[in-house]
Motif scaffolding. Structure first.
Motif, short mmCIF file in Angstrom:
data_model
loop_
_atom_site.label_atom_id
_atom_site.label_comp_id
_atom_site.label_asym_id
_atom_site.label_seq_id
_atom_site.Cartn_x
_atom_site.Cartn_y
_atom_site.Cartn_z
N PRO A 127 17.30 4.35 3.54
CA PRO A 127 17.35 4.44 4.88
C PRO A 127 17.26 3.23 5.62
O PRO A 127 17.41 3.19 6.60
CB PRO A 127 16.22 5.40 5.04
CG PRO A 127 15.27 5.15 4.19
CD PRO A 127 16.11 4.98 2.80
N ALA A 128 16.83 2.00 4.72
CA ALA A 128 16.47 0.88 5.36
C ALA A 128 17.90 0.01 5.77
O ALA A 128 18.12 -0.44 6.71
CB ALA A 128 15.87 0.03 4.31
N TYR A 129 18.77 0.33 4.70
CA TYR A 129 19.98 -0.47 4.91
C TYR A 129 19.96 -2.11 4.77
O TYR A 129 20.28 -2.83 3.51
CB TYR A 129 20.86 -0.22 5.87
CG TYR A 129 21.46 1.48 6.10
CD1 TYR A 129 22.51 1.66 5.31
CD2 TYR A 129 20.75 2.27 6.80
CE1 TYR A 129 22.97 2.87 5.17
CE2 TYR A 129 21.15 3.53 6.74
CZ TYR A 129 22.17 3.86 5.87
OH TYR A 129 22.30 5.18 5.95
N TYR A 183 3.62 0.50 8.61
CA TYR A 183 4.21 1.78 9.39
C TYR A 183 4.50 2.76 8.59
O TYR A 183 5.02 3.79 8.77
CB TYR A 183 5.25 1.59 10.30
CG TYR A 183 4.74 0.75 11.92
CD1 TYR A 183 3.72 0.20 12.06
CD2 TYR A 183 5.81 0.67 12.74
CE1 TYR A 183 3.38 -0.58 13.16
CE2 TYR A 183 5.48 0.05 13.81
CZ TYR A 183 4.12 -0.66 14.09
OH TYR A 183 4.07 -1.17 15.26
N ARG A 184 3.52 3.01 7.46
CA ARG A 184 4.27 4.04 6.57
C ARG A 184 3.59 5.32 6.89
O ARG A 184 2.84 5.32 7.62
CB ARG A 184 3.48 3.72 5.19
CG ARG A 184 1.86 3.49 4.98
CD ARG A 184 1.44 3.72 3.52
NE ARG A 184 1.62 5.32 3.17
CZ ARG A 184 2.48 5.47 2.30
NH1 ARG A 184 3.41 4.70 1.77
NH2 ARG A 184 2.39 6.82 2.22
N PRO A 185 4.10 6.49 6.44
CA PRO A 185 3.82 7.78 6.75
C PRO A 185 2.69 8.33 6.38
O PRO A 185 1.83 7.56 5.36
CB PRO A 185 5.05 8.59 6.42
CG PRO A 185 5.55 7.79 5.20
CD PRO A 185 5.22 6.38 5.40
N ILE A 221 0.95 -1.04 0.06
CA ILE A 221 0.09 -0.08 -0.03
C ILE A 221 0.67 1.13 0.03
O ILE A 221 1.82 1.35 0.74
CB ILE A 221 -1.15 0.09 1.25
CG1 ILE A 221 -1.70 1.15 1.11
CG2 ILE A 221 -0.20 -0.18 2.41
CD1 ILE A 221 -2.81 1.22 0.14
N ASP A 222 0.57 2.20 -0.98
CA ASP A 222 1.44 3.41 -0.92
C ASP A 222 0.22 4.35 -0.81
O ASP A 222 -0.41 4.46 0.06
CB ASP A 222 2.29 3.44 -2.16
CG ASP A 222 1.73 3.51 -3.42
OD1 ASP A 222 0.66 4.50 -3.65
OD2 ASP A 222 2.06 2.73 -4.19
N GLY A 265 11.87 -0.34 3.10
CA GLY A 265 12.19 0.30 2.01
C GLY A 265 12.66 1.78 2.15
O GLY A 265 13.11 2.25 2.84
N MET A 266 12.19 2.43 0.94
CA MET A 266 12.58 3.85 0.88
C MET A 266 11.44 4.83 1.23
O MET A 266 11.75 6.21 1.25
CB MET A 266 13.24 4.09 -0.39
CG MET A 266 12.18 4.12 -1.72
SD MET A 266 13.31 4.62 -3.10
CE MET A 266 11.90 4.95 -4.26
N GLY A 267 10.31 4.23 1.39
CA GLY A 267 9.19 4.93 1.45
C GLY A 267 8.09 4.75 2.64
O GLY A 267 7.09 5.31 2.66
N SER A 268 8.43 3.75 3.49
CA SER A 268 7.35 2.95 4.09
C SER A 268 7.69 2.73 5.56
O SER A 268 7.00 1.94 6.28
CB SER A 268 7.15 1.60 3.54
OG SER A 268 6.78 2.09 2.22
N PHE A 269 8.63 3.51 6.08
CA PHE A 269 8.86 3.44 7.65
C PHE A 269 8.82 4.79 8.09
O PHE A 269 9.87 5.79 7.88
CB PHE A 269 10.07 2.60 8.22
CG PHE A 269 10.35 2.65 9.52
CD1 PHE A 269 9.50 1.59 10.33
CD2 PHE A 269 11.06 3.62 10.23
CE1 PHE A 269 9.95 1.68 11.68
CE2 PHE A 269 11.33 3.53 11.54
CZ PHE A 269 10.39 2.65 12.49
#
Length: 378
Positions: free
Chosen positions: A288-290, A221-223, A197-198, A254-258
């Protein structure tokens, strides 16, 4: 007949059996054979892991490891070494049109285990790049339910479910309809769905309302926008209903979901994730995930006990995958193990919006055991 490998003197944490103690773990013929104190070495290879933590092989439930086949794929063996992961679940990098190449060129040659959610879109996630972004679920012509069913039937040993991506970026004008197709395939093949989900539309609530027991909602836990919590920190009712009926809530950093804001609100409301996963890919592996251990580290910072962090990266994903032989040191089960340490210090922990928290602990990879043999580590 004696063991082939003994991990000696580590802090063994196996939430599947309620074990958290300093002891030895032995492996024979590719499987776990025994957990006990002072196991006699006999002719076994012995690894002194005192001062380190030994867990059943860590499972990353959300990765993208179709290296060379998609722009977002990373090298699975490199990732496994750096993150002490023994099982990676690729989530929709490949669809029915290119799964054969993924299997032949990546899954089969890799020493760590790779399982997959097959994308319901013909070519999987084919247009994901920093300079170009084409949502594979935008085009209804790419939905391939019949072909997906055929590929699943031919690859049930490695395909664990059906993947679909929903949201303004991923499905655009198709809205929620690709999820309907994915659920239809999943019912036909008796498998779960993992749904991305985005941003809206559709809404977070509309998506989780369609998921069934055993399905996985990733990016939980997406923003904002499409956060699972209201501005006052109240969890949205459809989210609570979904958990009650057995939907799994997965991190998929990922790059958009925490988001730290979402994470703190969800944890404060008593809604931890069921599974912790990295959603590692080429555009978040350098932040940011690494990796999986960094994602797990963020939950230590949020106050989740280490045993629970490990449980959500071993036993619970194994249950979601319906692979009871994974994520446990139960005798006779798969002889995988992850050896990690907890490093003390000050560490920058960034979310996907650039908000940085300073952590005092960090998980570090120390070694990997695959199928009862020492695979990586000093």
């Amino acid at each position: 007949m004696g063991p082939d490998l003994i991990l000696k003197g580590g802090r063994v944490i196996d939430p599947s059996q309620g074990i958290d103690t300093v002891t030895d773990v032995a492996f024979s013929n590719g499987a776990v054979s025994r957990i006990a104190d002072d196991i006699a070495p006999g002719n076994a290879e012995v690894r002194d892991v005192s001062g380190k933590i030994v867990t059943p092989g860590i499972i990353d439930l959300h990765t993208h490891v179709y290296w060379g086949g998609t722009s977002l794929g990373v090298d699975p063996e490199m990732f496994a070494r750096d993150s002490a992961v023994t099982t990676m679940i690729d989530t929709g990098s490949a669809g029915p049109g290119n799964f054969a190449g993924f299997r032949k060129h990546v899954i089969e040659p890799a020493e760590p285990r790779i399982l997959a959610y097959l994308h319901v879109s013909f070519a999987g996630i084919y247009g994901f790049h920093t300079s170009l972004m084409v949502g594979e679920s935008h085009d209804w012509r790419l939905m391939a339910p019949r072909l997906a069913a055929e590929v699943i039937e031919a690859n049930r040993d490695v395909i664990v479910g059906v993947k679909v991506r929903i949201g303004r970026h991923a499905s655009g004008p198709s809205g929620i309809d690709p999820l309907i197709v994915a659920l239809d395939v999943a019912r036909e093949m008796d498998l779960p769905v993992m749904c991305h989900i985005d941003e809206p539309p559709p809404s977070y609530e509309a998506v989780v309302a369609m998921l069934r027991e055993g399905d996985v909602l990733t990016h939980c836990y997406r923003p904002f926008p499409n956060s699972p919590v209201d501005p006052d920190g109240t969890i949205r009712p459809e989210v609570l209903k979904a958990r009650d009926r057995g939907v799994y809530f997965d991190i998929g950093h990922g790059m958009g979901s925490f988001s730290w804001k979402t994470a703190k609100a969800m944890m404060a409301a008593g809604f931890p994730p069921d599974t912790i996963s990295s959603d590692v890919h080429a555009f978040c592996i350098n932040g940011p995930a690494y990796d999986q251990l960094m994602t797990m580290t963020k939950f230590l910072h949020l106050g989740m006990p280490l045993t629970e962090v490990i449980e959500r990266s071993t036993a619970v994903p194994a249950k979601a995958l319906q692979r009871p032989e994974l994520g446990t040191f139960g005798p006779g089960n798969v002889g995988d193990a992850s050896i990690v340490s907890v490093v003390e210090g000050e560490f920058e922990l960034a979310d996907v919006r650039g908000l940085v928290e300073t952590g005092t602990q960090k998980l570090k990879a120390e070694g990997v055991v695959l199928a009862g043999r020492w695979w990586h580590g000093e």
